[in-house]
Design a protein around this motif. Structure first.
Motif, short mmCIF file in Angstrom:
data_model
loop_
_atom_site.label_atom_id
_atom_site.label_comp_id
_atom_site.label_asym_id
_atom_site.label_seq_id
_atom_site.Cartn_x
_atom_site.Cartn_y
_atom_site.Cartn_z
N MET A 84 -10.73 -45.04 57.44
CA MET A 84 -9.78 -44.48 56.48
C MET A 84 -9.60 -42.98 56.79
N LYS A 85 -8.36 -42.58 57.00
CA LYS A 85 -8.06 -41.19 57.33
C LYS A 85 -7.38 -40.51 56.15
N PHE A 86 -7.77 -39.27 55.89
CA PHE A 86 -7.20 -38.58 54.73
C PHE A 86 -6.90 -37.12 55.05
N LEU A 87 -5.99 -36.57 54.25
CA LEU A 87 -5.74 -35.13 54.20
C LEU A 87 -6.08 -34.64 52.80
N HIS A 88 -6.74 -33.53 52.73
CA HIS A 88 -7.13 -32.93 51.46
C HIS A 88 -6.44 -31.56 51.36
N ILE A 89 -5.54 -31.43 50.37
CA ILE A 89 -4.86 -30.15 50.13
C ILE A 89 -5.12 -29.72 48.69
N ALA A 90 -4.89 -28.45 48.42
CA ALA A 90 -5.09 -27.92 47.07
C ALA A 90 -4.34 -26.60 46.93
N GLN B 18 6.17 -29.48 53.08
CA GLN B 18 7.00 -30.47 53.77
C GLN B 18 6.45 -30.76 55.18
N ARG B 19 5.91 -29.75 55.83
CA ARG B 19 5.31 -29.95 57.14
C ARG B 19 4.04 -30.80 57.04
N VAL B 20 3.33 -30.70 55.92
CA VAL B 20 2.16 -31.56 55.70
C VAL B 20 2.60 -33.02 55.65
N ILE B 21 3.70 -33.29 54.98
CA ILE B 21 4.24 -34.66 54.93
C ILE B 21 4.51 -35.16 56.35
N ASP B 22 5.14 -34.34 57.15
CA ASP B 22 5.43 -34.73 58.55
C ASP B 22 4.14 -34.96 59.33
N TYR B 23 3.14 -34.11 59.09
CA TYR B 23 1.86 -34.26 59.79
C TYR B 23 1.19 -35.58 59.40
N ALA B 24 1.24 -35.91 58.12
CA ALA B 24 0.62 -37.17 57.66
C ALA B 24 1.28 -38.38 58.32
N ASN B 25 2.59 -38.33 58.44
CA ASN B 25 3.29 -39.45 59.09
C ASN B 25 2.96 -39.52 60.57
N GLU B 26 2.93 -38.39 61.23
CA GLU B 26 2.66 -38.35 62.67
C GLU B 26 1.26 -38.83 62.99
N THR C 288 -7.17 -12.97 53.29
CA THR C 288 -6.93 -12.66 54.69
C THR C 288 -7.45 -13.73 55.66
N GLU C 289 -8.17 -14.73 55.14
CA GLU C 289 -8.67 -15.78 56.02
C GLU C 289 -7.54 -16.74 56.40
N ARG C 290 -7.80 -17.62 57.35
CA ARG C 290 -6.81 -18.61 57.76
C ARG C 290 -6.66 -19.65 56.65
N HIS C 291 -5.46 -20.19 56.50
CA HIS C 291 -5.18 -21.16 55.44
C HIS C 291 -4.59 -22.44 56.03
N GLY C 292 -4.86 -23.56 55.33
CA GLY C 292 -4.38 -24.85 55.80
C GLY C 292 -4.91 -25.96 54.94
N PHE C 293 -5.47 -27.02 55.56
CA PHE C 293 -5.97 -28.17 54.81
C PHE C 293 -7.18 -28.77 55.51
N ILE C 294 -7.81 -29.72 54.84
CA ILE C 294 -8.93 -30.47 55.40
C ILE C 294 -8.43 -31.84 55.85
N GLU C 295 -8.76 -32.19 57.07
CA GLU C 295 -8.47 -33.54 57.58
C GLU C 295 -9.79 -34.27 57.79
N GLY C 296 -9.84 -35.54 57.37
CA GLY C 296 -11.09 -36.27 57.47
C GLY C 296 -10.89 -37.73 57.82
N GLU C 297 -11.98 -38.34 58.25
CA GLU C 297 -11.98 -39.78 58.54
C GLU C 297 -13.33 -40.35 58.16
N ILE C 298 -13.31 -41.46 57.43
CA ILE C 298 -14.53 -42.15 57.03
C ILE C 298 -14.43 -43.60 57.46
N THR C 299 -15.38 -44.03 58.27
CA THR C 299 -15.46 -45.43 58.68
C THR C 299 -16.91 -45.87 58.58
#
Length: 344
Positions: free
Chosen positions: A1-7, A34-42, A208-219
Motif C-alpha cells: 500500500m502506497k500513500f502520500l501524507h500532506i498537511a 494540484q501538482r500533488v494530485i499529478d504526482y499521486a497519479n503518476e 526556511t527549511e525545505r517543504h513538501g510531503f511524506i511518501e510511504g509504502e507499507i507491505t
C-alpha cells in the motif's frame, strides 16, 4: 500500500501579502496542491492522507467544491482527511456538510472515527477539530481497535493549546504509521513510523527549511517513508560578509551572485555583517525589482564607532567622539560632515 501524507496546505492564505508577489504566493499554494494530485497519479498512490489545516480559515462552499473537483482527478487514490484548528468544523459550515463527489472520506467526529479499505487491508483513524483550540492530550491513550491489516492514524497538534502530543506514547500505540499535522516544519520523528509532513509551501518567513510531503509504502515485507521536497519556493536567510574597503557596486554584485547561487526563485532576507564604509551608499532598488527580497538588515560595525574614534591621534576627532558617544547616529553624521569638509 502506497500513500502520500500532506498537511497544512493553508489554501486561501496569502504569504507576504504586503509585497508585490503576495498574490503569486497565494496562487502557488493551490498550484502545488494540484501538482500533488499529478504526482499521486503518476506514482500510482493508493491513499492520500490530509492531516488538518487544508484551509487557512473556515472555507466557503465554493472553495470546498473547487478542492473536491481537484481530488476527483485522482485516478486510483482514495483520500482521508481531518480538519485542523484553522479549518475546524462547526454544525453548519461548508466543510462539515459538503457531499464529496470525489473518493474522499472526511473523518468528522470530535472523537475517534475510522474508515476501512478492504482492497488495501488498511484502516485509517482520526478525528477533526470542532474548535480552534484543544488543550487536552487526546492522543495519549488511543490504539488500533484490531490487529489484522495496516493501521494509520491521522493526528493534528503538538503544542499546549492544540492537542499536546507525547511522542513516546504515540510511538508505542500500535499504529503502523502516524501522520501528523499542525507543525509546519517537516520532521521524521521515528524512522518509517511517525512524521510531521510540514506545510506544502512555506507560509511565513521563519519557515526556511525545505517543504513538501511524506511518501510511504507499507507491505508485508517492508515499511518505509521519506520526505519529498516539493515547494515552489523557499525562504532563505542570506548572510553577507562585507568590509569597509568594498565599494557599493562590489557589495551589490556580491549579493546578486549569492542570490543566483541559492536560486533566483527563492524569497530572501538579507543580513549584512562585518564593516562598512559609512560613505558608501547602497541602492537596492534594482535588485528588489529583479528578485524576491523580503527585507534587508545591517549588523555591521562602522569605522566611526566611538571605540575606534576615541583612540584616534586627532584631538578634534577624540573630542567629537566623547561629546557624542551616547548618540551613535549623531556621531556618524558628524564624522561624515567632517570627512566631506576635508575632501572639499
Amino acid at each position: 500500500m502506497k500513500f502520500l501524507h500532506i498537511a497544512d496546505i493553508h489554501w486561501g492564505a496569502r504569504p507576504d501579502r504586503d509585497k508585490s508577489w503576495g498574490i503569486i504566493r497565494e496562487k502557488e499554494i493551490k498550484e502545488t496542491f494540484q501538482r500533488v494530485i499529478d504526482y499521486a497519479n503518476e506514482h500510482q498512490i493508493d491513499l492520500l492522507l490530509i492531516s488538518g489545516d487544508f484551509f487557512h480559515q473556515l472555507p466557503s462552499y465554493q472553495e470546498v467544491r473547487e478542492v473536491d473537483y481537484l481530488l476527483s482527478k485522482l485516478l486510483n487514490t482514495k483520500t482521508v482527511w481531518i480538519a485542523g484548528n484553522h479549518d475546524h468544523l462547526t454544525e453548519n459550515n461548508s466543510l462539515s456538510n459538503y457531499p464529496f463527489q470525489s473518493d474522499t472520506v472526511l473523518l468528522k467526529g470530535p472523537s475517534m472515527e475510522k474508515v476501512y479499505f478492504k482492497d488495501l487491508e488498511t484502516t485509517v483513524y482520526g478525528f477533526s477539530y470542532w474548535t480552534d483550540q484543544i488543550a487536552k492530550p487526546l492522543y495519549d491513550d488511543i490504539h488500533p481497535t484490531q490487529k489484522d491489516g495496516i493501521h494509520i492514524l491521522l493526528a493534528h497538534g503538538g503544542d499546549q493549546t492544540h492537542i499536546p502530543i507525547s511522542r513516546e506514547k504515540l510511538k508505542w500505540s500500535g499504529f503502523d504509521y502516524i501522520a501528523l499535522g499542525h507543525i509546519h516544519k517537516p520532521e521524521i520523528i521515528f524512522e518509517d513510523l511517525m512524521a510531521y509532513a510540514g506545510s506544502l509551501e512555506p507560509i511565513e518567513k521563519t519557515e526556511t527549511e525545505r517543504h513538501g510531503f511524506i511518501e510511504g509504502e507499507i507491505t508485508e515485507e517492508k515499511q518505509i517513508i521519506r520526505f519529498v521536497p516539493f515547494a515552489r519556493r523557499r525562504y532563505e536567510d542570506l548572510e553577507i560578509n562585507i568590509s569597509e574597503d568594498m565599494s557599493g557596486e562590489e557589495i551589490l554584485d556580491l549579493v546578486e551572485t549569492e542570490i543566483r547561487n541559492y536560486g533566483e526563485d527563492n524569497i530572501y532576507q538579507i543580513f549584512f555583517y562585518g564593516t562598512k564604509d559609512p560613505m558608501v551608499q547602497l541602492d537596492f532598488e534594482c535588485l528588489m525589482e529583479k528578485y524576491y527580497i523580503l527585507q534587508i538588515q545591517f549588523h555591521v560595525d562602522s569605522q566611526w564607532d566611538y571605540e575606534v574614534l576615541s583612540k584616534e591621534d586627532n584631538l578634534l576627532i577624540q573630542n567629537i567622539a566623547e561629546l557624542l558617544k551616547n548618540e551613535p547616529e549623531a556621531l556618524e553624521y558628524a564624522m561624515e560632515a567632517l570627512s566631506v569638509s576635508r575632501e572639499n
